[in-house]
Design an enzyme around this catalytic site. Structure first.
Site: not given
Ligand code: MRU
Length: 369
Positions: A53-55, A91, A204, A245, A255-256
């Site tokens: 996970r993570g962009a 996603r 996370q 993201d 973002n999250k």
């Molecule tokens: O749902 P996730 O774990 O894929 O969320 C992504 C993240 O951890 C964040 O939004 C992150 O800060 C983005 S940076 C790639």
């Protein structure tokens, strides 16, 4: 970055054999396990079930997924496209996913079909390597901000940085976006301390960011999601750095979930709020983040159930919510550009605005990132 003293990346092609290997992040921090992905469907499942996970990490994994897709396609553009759609559907919010898949499609369509597998593998490695190099540069640029704050403090007093979720090396192939300046500063001997938001629902921050920082020996403290505003009011946060993201060309940042609230609190308390991203996270077609960015809604069980380590060493799920109560699980939110102090990119730091972004990324250079 370091895991128990040895260096790792999040995703790579197996040295021998024909598989993609990932660190299974759904098992961290309790178990460090490498998972083998043998076909494009296994890659899609690993992304949708958040083993990766993570962009940036999703983008790099999808890049490798297209290598497996090229094998499956055996020269058929229709089969290649089917796999591309399967990956993109996993996603919706992170733009790196579509970016990596489309980059592979463009490359493959310009190559003879009998070269597809080799070309796709090479391109996957390039995407992964670029991701790491860009994050490293984000670290160099962002480190200057931390250095500037440190120079206004008493010698030895740490710069307190708050971050949300995991925009660390686990969210990319290496270094991370929000954490890259922190790792660079720490390695340069600048004292830092990180406030790690736990980041419900999947934690996370508490699970992944804390694990990363611990392995790199960076001083940090895990806090509940609602603590940030209080810490900011009491002068305990010097700087906020988050990842993103998807970022519009006008500087709105997805973002999250919960990031927007941190930005509001930072704004109210006059604390700089920076967002770190490689250019693969820009969406060059979107202007209005709040209206246009697709926000993923995930299953309610992520809200009502939580994984944890039981006393007997097993990982167990516990129920947190009144049985039968409905839950909602919006995975991301959008912070408008006006609340973002600046964007830290691989090309430097810019204002979160169309003008600022265009200065670093003029429109004619965007297609060739
Ligand atoms: O749902 P996730 O774990 O894929 O969320 C992504 C993240 O951890 C964040 O939004 C992150 O800060 C983005 S940076 C790639």
């Amino acid at each position: 970055m370091l895991v128990n003293g040895s260096t790792h990346r999040t995703v790579w092609s197996a040295a021998e054999g024909e598989t993609v290997q990932i660190i299974d992040q759904s098992k961290l921090p309790w178990n460090f396990e490498i998972e083998n992905l043998r076909c494009v469907s296994e890659v899609a499942t690993a992304i949708s079930e958040m083993h990766v996970r993570g962009a940036g990490c999703i983008g790099a994994t999808a890049g490798y997924g297209m290598w497996l897709a090229a094998k499956k396609a055996r020269g058929s553009d229709e089969r290649l496209l089917e796999s591309a759609h399967e990956l993109i559907a996993t996603r919706p919010t992170a733009s790196n996913l579509t970016w990596a898949v489309e980059r592979q499609l463009t490359k493959l369509r310009a190559s003879p079909v009998d070269r597809w597998v080799a070309v796709a593998k090479q391109e996957a490695e390039t995407i992964a390597n670029e991701d790491a190099a860009w994050c490293q540069r984000i670290g160099e640029h962002g480190c200057k901000l931390i250095h500037e704050i440190a120079s206004q403090k008493a010698p030895g007093e740490p710069v307190h940085i708050l971050t949300h979720c995991n925009a660390g090396w686990l969210a990319f192939t290496d270094w991370g976006s929000a954490t890259a300046p922190i790792y660079a500063a720490h390695r340069a001997g600048i004292p830092v301390h990180v406030w790690v938001d736990e980041t419900r629902p999947r934690n996370q921050g508490a699970r992944l960011t804390a694990w990363e920082l611990m392995n790199e020996k960076v001083p940090h403290t895990v806090i509940v999601d609602n603590a940030g505003g209080h810490l900011m009011q009491h002068g305990m946060v010097d700087l906020v750095i988050t990842g993103t993201d998807r970022t519009t060309y006008t500087g709105d940042v997805a973002n999250k979930i919960g990031t927007y609230l941190k930005a509001l609190a930072a704004h109210d308390n006059g604390i700089p709020f920076y967002v770190a991203l490689p250019s693969s996270t820009f969406d060059w077609k979107m202007r209005d983040g709040v209206r246009e960015i697709p926000i993923e809604e995930r299953g309610g069980s992520e809200v009502s159930l939580m994984d944890g380590l039981a006393e007997d060493g097993s990982i167990q799920k516990v129920d947190l919510v009144n049985p039968g109560s409905p839950t909602a699980n919006h995975a991301f939110d959008v912070t408008p550009a006006r609340l973002v102090t600046g964007l830290i990119t691989e090309r430097g730091i810019c204002a979160a605005s169309e003008d600022g972004i265009s200065r670093l990324y003029p429109p004619h250079e965007r297609a060739t990132q």
